[in-house]
Scaffold this active site. Structure first.
Site, PDB file in Angstrom:
ATOM      1  N   ALA A 111       2.301  -0.399   8.216  1.00 33.74           N
ATOM      2  CA  ALA A 111       1.154  -1.312   7.960  1.00 33.74           C
ATOM      3  C   ALA A 111       1.142  -2.409   8.802  1.00 33.74           C
ATOM      4  O   ALA A 111       0.209  -3.068   9.408  1.00 33.74           O
ATOM      5  CB  ALA A 111       1.161  -1.530   6.448  1.00 33.74           C
ATOM      6  N   ASP A 155      -0.719  -1.678   0.341  1.00 36.93           N
ATOM      7  CA  ASP A 155       0.044  -2.214   1.407  1.00 36.93           C
ATOM      8  C   ASP A 155      -0.641  -2.841   2.584  1.00 36.93           C
ATOM      9  O   ASP A 155      -0.117  -4.000   2.907  1.00 36.93           O
ATOM     10  CB  ASP A 155       0.459  -1.064   2.243  1.00 36.93           C
TER      11      ASP A 155
HETATM   12  C1  MEV Z   1       3.543   2.827  -0.878  1.00 41.34           C
HETATM   13  O1  MEV Z   1       3.854   1.673  -0.458  1.00 41.34           O
HETATM   14  C2  MEV Z   1       2.907   2.784  -2.379  1.00 41.34           C
HETATM   15  C3  MEV Z   1       2.244   3.848  -2.865  1.00 41.34           C
HETATM   16  O2  MEV Z   1       1.599   3.479  -4.128  1.00 41.34           O
HETATM   17  C4  MEV Z   1       1.313   4.484  -1.926  1.00 41.34           C
HETATM   18  C5  MEV Z   1      -0.152   3.775  -2.021  1.00 41.34           C
HETATM   19  O3  MEV Z   1      -0.226   2.772  -2.667  1.00 41.34           O
HETATM   20  O4  MEV Z   1      -1.016   4.172  -1.013  1.00 41.34           O
HETATM   21  C6  MEV Z   1       3.435   5.127  -3.157  1.00 41.34           C
END
Ligand code: MEV
Length: 320
Positions: A111, A155
């Protein structure tokens, strides 16, 4: 004719998820914060050849944009800017990318790289409308879909806005709320050294949810409640409570099967050394964990314990 800026540069931070990963995909609240000392950087400069080049030395990449497939994340970040700006001719530029954020480690490196490319290219094109946090976040979200099919949006939001946020995925618009941190929170972040795919972890949780919907809905509810309680505790400056809630959240993530022996080992080591709380952060199965410490003395003890327990990198970040 549009005046292009000669050389532009933009950066974006890594991130940690403090509460609610995975459950956030299913509409439960979560809390995330940027890690400003770890950054992805993109520069855009005019190219002497008649081409747009994408160069990422860390990733061993040196390509012409036109040669890259649709599902290439770096190329997509650049193409989305051109599309959003209705720019039909690909500009003759070199886009150079590097990043201090470890990849596949739960710190949002994909990201951050996308957000840095989007901002730097938008600046080069002199397009203020493409540089707003909202736009950078929205375009980064489109790139995140390549990294894992059903991103919650947390993110891209935290790396684009670069501030701690309370986040709820919802239609037509996600709830994105900055909040007050009444007493500084000092987190030790430790890397298991194990790289893991967010897409696989998110996919596994989805499969389990479809097999045991009631049980997983309850787990997600519990994680959401923890995130809500944690926000209150953070706003009240109740650091002890924040720690307890982290450890509780880790237990639910274990039940979701997204922890790992390496993560559990580091969480146990941090708690044993006196941390107020500890949990994995991000998609899990590998990557990073967080431990909350109260003061410099506790920080030193927890850092030493984590290194002793096999952490491959340890850093401290303070949320205030
Ligand atoms: C990834 O950083 C966080 C998760 O919850 C995936 C998301 O929120 O898209 C695992």
């Amino acid at each position: 004719m549009t005046e292009f800026n000669p050389i532009t540069e933009a950066t974006a931070p890594g991130k940690i998820i403090l509460f609610g990963e995975h459950a956030v995909v299913y509409g439960r609240p979560a809390i995330a914060a940027p890690i400003s000392q770890l950054r992805a950087r993109a520069t855009v400069s005019p190219s002497s050849s008649n081409n747009c080049y994408l160069i990422a030395p860390d990733l061993n990449r040196h390509n012409r944009l036109q040669d890259l497939p649709d599902d290439d994340a770096l190329a997509l970040a650049a193409r989305l800017v051109l599309k959003a700006g209705q720019i039909e001719t690909i500009p003759d530029v070199t886009i150079r990318v590097n990043s201090q954020i470890p990849i596949a480690s739960g710190m949002g490196s994909g990201a951050a790289i996308a957000a840095a490319i989007i901002r730097a290219l938008a600046q080069h094109l002199n397009r203020a409308d493409l540089q707003s946090n909202e736009m950078v976040s929205a375009l980064t979200y489109e790139v995140e879909k390549i990294h894992h099919g059903t991103p919650s949006g947390i993110d891209n939001t935290v790396v684009a806005y670069e501030q701690p946020i309370y986040f709820v995925r919802q239609s037509p618009q996600n709830q994105i709320e900055p909040f007050t941190v009444a007493a500084p929170l000092r987190f030790v972040v430790a890397d298991t050294g194990v790289r893991s795919s967010t897409k696989v972890a998110v996919g596994d949780v989805r499969r389990q949810y479809s097999q045991q919907p009631a049980q997983f809905a309850r787990i997600f509810d519990e994680c959401g409640r923890i995130a809500q309680d944690a926000r209150q505790a953070i706003e009240a400056g109740d650091v002890q409570r924040v720690g307890q809630l982290m450890t509780k959240n880790h237990a639910w993530l274990q039940t979701m099967t997204v922890s790992s022996p390496e993560l559990d080992n580091l969480v146990a080591a941090a708690l044993q050394a006196g941390a107020l709380g500890a949990k994995l952060s991000g998609a899990g199965r590998g990557g990073n964990m967080l431990a909350l410490v109260e003061n410099a003395e506790m920080e030193t003890a927890v850092r030493a314990a984590l290194t002793q327990a096999g952490a491959t990198a340890v850093l401290t970040t303070v949320l205030s």
